[in-house]
Design a protein around this motif. Structure first.
Motif, short mmCIF file in Angstrom:
data_model
loop_
_atom_site.label_atom_id
_atom_site.label_comp_id
_atom_site.label_asym_id
_atom_site.label_seq_id
_atom_site.Cartn_x
_atom_site.Cartn_y
_atom_site.Cartn_z
N ALA A 186 0.84 -1.21 0.00
CA ALA A 186 0.00 0.00 0.00
C ALA A 186 0.87 1.26 0.00
N ALA A 187 1.95 1.26 0.84
CA ALA A 187 2.86 2.42 0.87
C ALA A 187 3.57 2.60 -0.47
N LYS A 188 3.96 1.47 -1.09
CA LYS A 188 4.63 1.52 -2.38
C LYS A 188 3.68 2.09 -3.44
N THR A 189 2.46 1.66 -3.37
CA THR A 189 1.48 2.16 -4.35
C THR A 189 1.26 3.66 -4.16
N GLU A 190 1.15 4.05 -2.90
CA GLU A 190 0.96 5.49 -2.63
C GLU A 190 2.16 6.31 -3.10
N ALA A 191 3.39 5.82 -2.81
CA ALA A 191 4.60 6.54 -3.25
C ALA A 191 4.68 6.60 -4.76
N ALA A 192 4.30 5.53 -5.41
CA ALA A 192 4.33 5.52 -6.89
C ALA A 192 3.34 6.52 -7.44
N GLN A 196 4.47 9.66 -9.65
CA GLN A 196 3.92 9.83 -10.98
C GLN A 196 3.25 11.21 -11.12
N GLU A 197 2.62 11.64 -10.06
CA GLU A 197 1.96 12.93 -10.07
C GLU A 197 2.99 14.06 -10.20
N ILE A 198 4.08 13.92 -9.43
CA ILE A 198 5.10 14.96 -9.48
C ILE A 198 5.75 15.01 -10.86
N LYS A 199 6.05 13.81 -11.40
CA LYS A 199 6.71 13.78 -12.71
C LYS A 199 5.79 14.29 -13.81
N SER A 200 4.52 14.03 -13.69
CA SER A 200 3.59 14.50 -14.73
C SER A 200 3.37 16.02 -14.66
N GLU A 230 13.01 23.12 -3.82
CA GLU A 230 12.17 22.40 -2.83
C GLU A 230 11.30 21.35 -3.53
N MET A 231 10.81 21.72 -4.72
CA MET A 231 10.02 20.74 -5.46
C MET A 231 10.88 19.55 -5.89
N GLN A 232 12.10 19.82 -6.29
CA GLN A 232 13.00 18.71 -6.64
C GLN A 232 13.30 17.84 -5.41
N ASN A 233 13.45 18.51 -4.29
CA ASN A 233 13.68 17.74 -3.06
C ASN A 233 12.47 16.83 -2.73
N ILE A 234 11.29 17.47 -2.96
CA ILE A 234 10.08 16.66 -2.69
C ILE A 234 10.02 15.49 -3.65
N ALA A 235 10.30 15.70 -4.91
CA ALA A 235 10.29 14.60 -5.89
C ALA A 235 11.33 13.56 -5.53
N TYR A 249 9.38 5.65 -2.57
CA TYR A 249 8.93 4.58 -3.46
C TYR A 249 9.95 3.44 -3.52
N ASP A 250 11.23 3.84 -3.64
CA ASP A 250 12.27 2.81 -3.70
C ASP A 250 12.33 2.01 -2.41
N ALA A 251 12.19 2.72 -1.29
CA ALA A 251 12.23 1.99 0.00
C ALA A 251 11.05 1.03 0.11
N ASN A 252 9.87 1.49 -0.27
CA ASN A 252 8.68 0.60 -0.20
C ASN A 252 8.80 -0.57 -1.16
N ASP A 253 9.40 -0.30 -2.33
CA ASP A 253 9.59 -1.39 -3.29
C ASP A 253 10.54 -2.42 -2.73
N ASP A 254 11.61 -1.98 -2.11
CA ASP A 254 12.54 -2.93 -1.49
C ASP A 254 11.85 -3.70 -0.35
N ALA A 255 11.04 -3.00 0.42
CA ALA A 255 10.33 -3.68 1.52
C ALA A 255 9.36 -4.73 0.99
#
Length: 763
Positions: free
Chosen positions: A231-237, A241-245, A308-313, A320-326
């Motif tokens: 669920a956390a991975k999905t939320e981070a993704a 995706q929102e930030i990148k778009s 700051e936006m780049q930091n947030i991204a 996302y990477d941490a949740n994916d590893d988990a």
């Protein structure tokens, strides 16, 4: 029978008195015996049983169970236990010494050590039987000493009760021991099973958590963590995706950017600076320092916002990477937990089977323990299914011999022996009841002579009545009608004359036939109660020399074969059972054996017997001749003897018009004529009854033989039969007395028979 007993009353009296004396002597001499009886009741409900089983209900009142108990009481095992009871052996030895003879002391002393001799002595004196239809068993002992009878009866009763109690207790003790042994084995098996289960759990790591095994709880926890990580991975993704778009058109409007407080502050600063720059631009030029300062400040705020936006991204990407590893790690852990849980499930199934077996053994242990406790309780309170009703009391009255029953039995035996002795003496007497042979009759016998003999009979009877002090009038048999008449002391010699009944002479006296089983006096007494068949009578007649001699005299009297002519002789009787058929067949066999050709003709429809006795084939016979279905010559059958031919009654279907008329009526006027046409025979013997229909049925026969039993008590039937034979056309009628006793005579030495009125006057 009563007349014969009265004539032998002295023998009866002597035997009766001797038997009574012997009974009284036996009553005085026989040793007195006492009977002591104890009682027990069997097949009662045992104490301690909560409810009776169907087998026990069926056992109560079962005759087989009572018989089994009776056999147990009579068994030598219990008698050996009785021998070990205190005071029993001494009592038996004392009884033996009292009733023993000289030299029996050693035999009595042997009872102390020899169990076999002890059992042989007391076994016959014990009497064990059930009391009617009840479940009570009486144990009795007979002895010449009353105290010994009481001691032995009570000893066997107590031994039986103790044996029943010990048997029940021993059976429960054996059952209880077996149950305790089983309980011990089950306890050891339960302990071993528990240890095995714990060792298996430790070896497989099958430790239990709070609510389930650890492997199951671990699998559940990993599954929950994996769900959270995914669920956390999905939320981070989604945020990434929102930030990148939004980066193309500016990420300031992205929800994740707007949610940041720093972005909000920077945007507020940027708005303020932009507002100041716009306000200054209206008054200042682009080169104005204020304008330049505001532009630089705007650019700086804008740069800080971009950073700051780049930091947030970058932060979202890291999340996302941490949740994916988990997620990957948790999936690997989940697979391992699944494998471990599957292996644990198999191990748990094995453990469950072991636990189930252990639980079954625990239940079995509990049930066996309960049953063992019940058996132990019953063993302690057991009194057995057999209980005492009453012990034997000391007998005060003798059991044997009892005076009244003993004397009654003696009187009964005296009567029986007296009657038997009287009848035996009557059978073995060499002469008639009068004691002397009867003198020959005179040549002529008129009515006056007969009246004189009747007077003599009356005087003799009066004298006999005076001797016994009571008048007795007896009817004389046919063959003894004048035996009691006495002739003058010196009669004048007269030629011998055959006795007569009316005007029919007695031509033969045939003795009674006796079997080999009747050689004794008892067999002779019982002869009249045993009826012999005609075939047996013929066989006995052929072996009886006296009977054959009487037949030879009858043949000589009839003149058969003396002149070469055929004699047609009809044999008849007044009543049934006179020996008509047996006499005719015996005479025919005698003639055939003597070389005379003989033909026997059966006309007795009441009791035809030729076919069965002579073994003939079934044919039309005389009935067929009467019906016209067969000729007389064809109806004659040959026998095994060449001189003996038979014309049986046979069978035939009568034509219309004949009805049911008997054969003598159908041949009333033609039988003698037809028989005369048969040539080559010395004698033709016709077995025929006296027909009650009028006609000349006996016309044409040479002689009619009327059979009369020698033990008949009156001559009236014989006289009536003679008259009936005359009415049926008989020209010559003669008497044959059958079944006479060897010591009595009816021809030769006998006086002529008188008329019925003379016998009536003579009593």
């Amino acid at each position: 029978m009563l007349a014969r007993l009265w004539e032998r009353r002295r023998v009866f009296g002597v035997v009766f008195a001797a038997t009574i004396c012997l009974a009284v002597a036996a009553l005085l001499v026989l040793p007195v015996r006492y009977l002591a009886t104890a009682s027990v009741i069997v097949a009662e409900q045992e104490l301690g049983a909560g409810h009776s089983s169907p087998a026990w209900d069926q056992k109560i009142g079962d005759p087989a169970d009572l018989e089994s108990q009776l056999l147990v009481i009579r068994s030598p095992r219990l008698l050996r236990l009785v021998m070990n009871a205190p005071g029993v052996v001494d009592a038996v030895v004392r009884e033996c010494g009292k009733g023993g003879l000289l030299g029996s002391s050693e035999r009595c002393d042997r009872l102390k050590s020899d169990a076999g001799a002890f059992i042989d002595r007391v076994e016959s004196r014990f009497s064990i039987a059930s009391a009617g239809r009840s479940r009570v068993i009486n144990i009795s002992y007979q002895s010449s000493l009353p105290d010994v009878a009481q001691t032995l009866a009570n000893a066997l009763t107590e031994v039986f009760l103790d044996d029943q109690r010990d048997e029940g207790a021993n059976s429960r003790e054996v059952a209880s021991s077996w149950l305790r042994k089983e309980l011990k084995q089950l306890d050891e098996q339960l302990q071993a099973a528990d240890d095995k289960i714990q060792k298996f759990r430790r070896s497989k790591g099958l430790m239990r958590g709070a609510t389930a095994p650890i492997s199951s709880e671990r699998l559940t926890s990993i599954s929950q963590q994996l769900a959270q990580a995914e669920a956390a991975k999905t939320e981070a993704a989604a945020r990434l995706q929102e930030i990148k778009s939004e980066q193309a058109r500016g990420p300031t409007d992205a929800p994740s950017v707007l949610a940041s407080r720093s972005i909000a502050d920077l945007k507020q600063q940027l708005t303020t600076v932009s507002a100041q720059l716009a306000s200054a631009a209206t008054m200042l030029g682009p080169k104005h320092p204020s304008m330049l300062a505001l532009s630089r400040e705007q650019a700086l705020v804008q740069q800080r916002l971009t950073d700051e936006m780049q930091n947030i991204a970058a932060s979202v990407q890291k999340t996302y990477d941490a949740n994916d590893d988990a997620v990957r790690s948790l999936k690997m852990q989940l697979d391992a937990a699944k494998a471990e849980a599957g292996s644990a499930t198999l191990d748990e199934a094995s453990i469950e089977s072991m636990v189930r077996d252990t639980e079954i053994k625990r239940q079995q242990y509990a049930e066996l323990y309960k049953k063992a406790s019940e058996l132990e309780t019953e063993r302690r309170v057991l009194r057995g299914s057999t209980r005492l009703v009453s012990l034997a009391e000391l007998p005060s009255k003798p059991f044997f011999p009892k005076k009244l029953p003993f004397l009654a039995a003696g009187i009964t035996l005296a009567i029986i022996f007296g009657i038997g002795a009287a009848l035996m003496a009557d059978r073995l007497a060499p002469f008639a009841r009068s004691g002397t042979p009867v003198a020959p009759a005179p040549e002529t016998a008129d009515v006056d002579t007969l009246d004189a003999k009747a007077s003599a009979v009356e005087s003799a009877e009066r004298q006999a009545a005076a001797e016994v002090a009571a008048p007795a009038v007896q009817s004389a048999p046919v063959a003894q009608a004048v035996e009691s008449a006495r002739l003058p002391a010196n009669p004048e010699p007269q030629p011998k004359l055959l006795p007569t009944i009316g005007d029919a002479p007695i031509v033969a006296c045939l003795p009674r036939l006796k079997t080999l089983g009747q050689l004794s006096a008892v067999g002779a007494i019982l002869q009249s109660h045993r009826a012999l068949s005609i075939a047996q009578l013929l066989r006995l007649a052929s072996e009886d020399a006296g009977f054959q001699g009487a037949l030879h005299a009858l043949v000589h009297e009839l003149g058969i074969g003396s002149d070469g002519q055929t004699r047609r002789i009809a044999v008849t009787s007044a009543e049934r059972g006179e020996g008509k058929t047996a006499t005719l067949l015996a005479l025919a066999e005698h003639l055939a054996a003597a070389g005379r050709r003989v033909l026997v003709v059966e006309c007795d429809e009441r009791s035809p017997a030729f076919e069965q006795v002579l073994g003939l084939r079934l044919g039309a016979g005389l009935r067929g001749v009467a019906a016209g279905a067969i000729t007389l010559e064809d109806a004659v059958q040959r026998t095994d003897h060449p001189n003996f031919d038979v014309l049986p009654l046979g069978f035939a279907v009568l034509p219309l018009g004949f009805g049911g008329a008997p054969v003598p009526d159908l041949l009333a006027h033609s039988l003698a004529a037809r028989l005369s046409g048969l040539s080559g025979y010395d004698a033709i013997l016709i077995d025929t009854p006296l027909s009650g229909r009028p006609g000349e049925h006996l016309a044409g026969v040479d002689r009619v033989l009327l059979c009369v039993r020698g033990d008949r008590t009156g001559i009236e039937p014989a006289m009536a039969a003679i008259g009936q034979a005359r009415a049926l056309g008989a020209a010559d009628v003669a008497i044959v007395v059958t079944m006479t006793e060897p010591e009595r005579s009816c021809t030769g030495d006998a006086a002529p028979f008188a008329t019925p009125n003379v016998y009536a006057r003579a009593g």
